[in-house]
Scaffold this active site. Structure first.
Site, PDB file in Angstrom:
ATOM      1  N   THR A 114       0.831  -1.217   0.000  1.00 30.24           N
ATOM      2  CA  THR A 114       0.000   0.000   0.000  1.00 30.24           C
ATOM      3  C   THR A 114       0.861   1.262   0.000  1.00 30.24           C
ATOM      4  O   THR A 114       0.681   2.159  -0.834  1.00 30.24           O
ATOM      5  CB  THR A 114      -0.882  -0.006   1.274  1.00 30.24           C
ATOM      6  OG1 THR A 114      -1.588  -1.227   1.303  1.00 30.24           O
ATOM      7  CG2 THR A 114      -1.851   1.151   1.283  1.00 30.24           C
TER       8      THR A 114
ATOM      9  N   GLU B 293       8.765   9.549   9.790  1.00 29.48           N
ATOM     10  CA  GLU B 293       7.506  10.298   9.913  1.00 29.48           C
ATOM     11  C   GLU B 293       6.292   9.402   9.671  1.00 29.48           C
ATOM     12  O   GLU B 293       5.259   9.546  10.335  1.00 29.48           O
ATOM     13  CB  GLU B 293       7.501  11.456   8.898  1.00 29.48           C
ATOM     14  CG  GLU B 293       6.310  12.360   8.986  1.00 29.48           C
ATOM     15  CD  GLU B 293       6.203  13.042  10.342  1.00 29.48           C
ATOM     16  OE1 GLU B 293       7.017  13.923  10.627  1.00 29.48           O
ATOM     17  OE2 GLU B 293       5.294  12.677  11.133  1.00 29.48           O
TER      18      GLU B 293
ATOM     19  N   VAL C  89       4.202   6.833  12.512  1.00 31.59           N
ATOM     20  CA  VAL C  89       3.195   7.207  13.515  1.00 31.59           C
ATOM     21  C   VAL C  89       2.110   8.056  12.864  1.00 31.59           C
ATOM     22  O   VAL C  89       2.387   9.118  12.309  1.00 31.59           O
ATOM     23  CB  VAL C  89       3.825   8.004  14.684  1.00 31.59           C
ATOM     24  CG1 VAL C  89       2.762   8.384  15.702  1.00 31.59           C
ATOM     25  CG2 VAL C  89       4.938   7.202  15.349  1.00 31.59           C
TER      26      VAL C  89
ATOM     27  N   ILE D 244      -0.289  12.410   9.424  1.00 27.06           N
ATOM     28  CA  ILE D 244      -0.163  13.501  10.402  1.00 27.06           C
ATOM     29  C   ILE D 244       1.325  13.747  10.692  1.00 27.06           C
ATOM     30  O   ILE D 244       2.023  12.828  11.103  1.00 27.06           O
ATOM     31  CB  ILE D 244      -0.881  13.146  11.729  1.00 27.06           C
ATOM     32  CG1 ILE D 244      -2.372  12.917  11.492  1.00 27.06           C
ATOM     33  CG2 ILE D 244      -0.651  14.225  12.774  1.00 27.06           C
ATOM     34  CD1 ILE D 244      -3.154  12.529  12.745  1.00 27.06           C
TER      35      ILE D 244
ATOM     36  N   GLY E 289     -10.173  -3.432   4.632  1.00 27.85           N
ATOM     37  CA  GLY E 289      -8.712  -3.351   4.544  1.00 27.85           C
ATOM     38  C   GLY E 289      -8.086  -2.387   5.539  1.00 27.85           C
ATOM     39  O   GLY E 289      -6.934  -1.984   5.382  1.00 27.85           O
TER      40      GLY E 289
ATOM     41  N   LYS F 239       3.387   2.967  18.347  1.00 28.63           N
ATOM     42  CA  LYS F 239       3.409   4.390  17.984  1.00 28.63           C
ATOM     43  C   LYS F 239       3.637   5.253  19.222  1.00 28.63           C
ATOM     44  O   LYS F 239       4.411   6.215  19.198  1.00 28.63           O
ATOM     45  CB  LYS F 239       2.096   4.770  17.281  1.00 28.63           C
ATOM     46  CG  LYS F 239       1.916   4.023  15.950  1.00 28.63           C
ATOM     47  CD  LYS F 239       0.498   4.148  15.418  1.00 28.63           C
ATOM     48  CE  LYS F 239       0.302   3.364  14.132  1.00 28.63           C
ATOM     49  NZ  LYS F 239      -1.098   3.196  13.753  1.00 28.63           N
TER      50      LYS F 239
HETATM   51  N1  HSE Z   1      -3.587  -0.612  11.149  1.00 26.36           N
HETATM   52  C1  HSE Z   1      -3.234   0.742  11.439  1.00 26.36           C
HETATM   53  C2  HSE Z   1      -4.487   1.463  11.900  1.00 26.36           C
HETATM   54  C3  HSE Z   1      -2.721   1.498  10.244  1.00 26.36           C
HETATM   55  O1  HSE Z   1      -5.565   0.884  11.885  1.00 26.36           O
HETATM   56  O2  HSE Z   1      -4.371   2.612  12.296  1.00 26.36           O
HETATM   57  C4  HSE Z   1      -1.268   1.734  10.139  1.00 26.36           C
HETATM   58  O3  HSE Z   1      -0.607   2.004  11.305  1.00 26.36           O
END
Ligand code: HSE
Length: 437
Positions: free
Chosen positions: A14, A131, A134, A138, A189, A207
């Protein structure tokens, strides 16, 4: 124009395909702006046949990410494979040792090995930028490393997992149970390959580990993050919270306390009219309390090809501009150890949901157990049992919702243990912290 900046991209899922689209759309303009061409010097992915659909035929192909990381013509190794061990880790290490800059979206790798990798980057005089690791689009890492670098940060918190926020939002809006909404999030997804990472709170913990390190100048300490997921949140909790004027959100919160850093990822109640309660669906947000800047909040897409590619590209542009910052702002040798605050000392109000058995004195005994621990109740609501919810011979247990005044976690846990011991509840009590915003 300066000599071109040549990047090698490992991982064309992705985010990798999003980066290719971004460079296709804006590469020429960006090259003009920075006075330097950005050239893709090699790509590598698990499945070459699938990768071809991205139109990469003209790009040099590498079967091995580590080989790409070390390839002589590459200036920047862009790691978009994911995972905290094996090939991504070895490839990032190989790139740094070969004095290549690294850009990565890999939160798990950095949460676990961030200090070692940052030390390697510093020793080799190269950048390790993350960057995209997290909150997707953003720009919170740059906000901490640059815009707020002069502040002492008291607290950083936010909605760091879009999948969980989507599930909680849908449970709220549609009154649907957890599992039905999880299935939908997977079909769309949003969830990680293993959804347990999302719903168990581990993705958000990775994160939060990185945010806490940057905010407090401490070594990344994944093990110090207390984690509870959203799998225990029921439709009854969402409904009761709503009636009391709250929303339930999975928040990552890291704050300075007198006994150390309290870092936790847990479902919490937030006032229904607060800004964070309005952050719906897969959107993420991060709020930062700085001593000079004050409180600020960043809201935006936390995942997805375009938003995450935007973050990766911004890291590449920083490298193109030149100048090397330590990955965690403070050089690794000067990062302080992360001293973990004892969560049993957490101060705050609590939401408690009990299934109280129908017998005389049960409620009085529950209130006494709370009182014994010095816990004062702000409200107590007994709801009508839903018909057909219990296969008992007598009356079914009654849902009772308690809201406490601020207290400490040790007191609440002791009171709930005693209440369970007394046999006045038919299932484990539900306890959710009420976040002070
Ligand atoms: N699976 C994560 C979420 C996306 O749902 O925020 C990427 O960190």
């Amino acid at each position: 124009m300066k000599h071109p900046l040549t990047i090698g991209i490992a991982g064309l899922g992705t985010v990798g395909s999003g980066l290719l689209s971004l460079l296709e759309a804006h590469g020429a303009r960006l090259s003009q702006t920075i006075g330097r061409k950005i050239v893709i010097g090699g790509v590598c992915a698990r499945d070459r046949e699938r990768a071809r659909t991205l139109g990469i035929e003209a790009l040099p192909w590498f079967d091995d990410a580590i080989e790409l990381a070390r390839a002589p013509g590459i200036d920047v190794f862009v790691e978009l494979i994911g995972g905290d061990e094996g090939v991504p880790r070895a490839a990032v290490e190989a790139a740094l040792k070969a004095k290549k800059h690294v850009v990565t979206a890999n939160k798990a790798l950095l949460a676990k090995h961030g200090a070692t990798l940052a030390a390697l980057a510093e020793a080799n005089g190269v950048e390790l930028n993350f960057e995209a690791a997290v909150a997707g689009g953003i720009p919170v890492i740059k906000t901490l490393r640059e815009a707020l670098a002069a502040n002492e940060i008291q607290r950083i918190y936010g909605i760091l997992n879009g999948t969980c926020n989507y599930i909680l939002t849908k449970m709220q809006e549609d009154g649907r149970p957890f599992l039905s909404v999880l299935g939908e999030a997977q079909a769309k997804g949003y969830a990680e390959a293993d959804p347990a990472f999302d719903i168990g709170g581990f993705d958000a913990a990775h994160k939060l580990t990185l945010l806490a390190s940057l905010a407090f100048g401490t070594l990344p300490a994944l093990d110090a993050v207390y984690v509870e997921g959203i799998q225990t949140i029921s439709a009854a909790d969402i409904e009761a919270a709503d009636e009391l004027g709250y929303r339930i959100k999975l928040l990552g919160v890291a704050s300075r306390t007198p006994s150390g850093i309290e870092a936790r990822v847990t479902p919490v109640l937030v006032p229904r009219n607060s800004a964070i309660a309005q952050v719906a669906g897969v959107t993420n947000c991060v709020a930062i309390d700085g001593d000079f800047a004050g409180s600020l909040m960043l809201i935006g897409p936390g995942a997805g090809a375009r938003a995450t590619a935007s973050a990766v590209a911004s890291d590449i542009l920083d490298i193109a501009h030149g100048g090397v910052l330590p990955p965690f702002l403070t050089p690794v040798a000067q990062l302080r150890p992360h001293i973990r605050a004892d969560l049993s000392q957490h101060q705050g109000a609590y939401y408690i949901r009990l299934s109280v058995v129908d017998k005389p004195g049960a409620l009085a005994s529950i209130a006494k157990r709370m009182g014994d621990q010095g816990v004062s109740l702000e409200s107590l609501v007994q709801k009508k049992p839903k018909s057909g919810t219990a296969l008992t011979l007598g009356a079914p247990p009654a849902p009772v919702i308690l809201i406490t005044h601020p207290t400490n976690e040790r007191a609440i846990r002791s009171a709930l243990a005693a209440i369970e011991q007394d046999g006045n509840v038919s299932e484990r009590p539900q306890m959710i912290r009420i976040e002070k915003l």
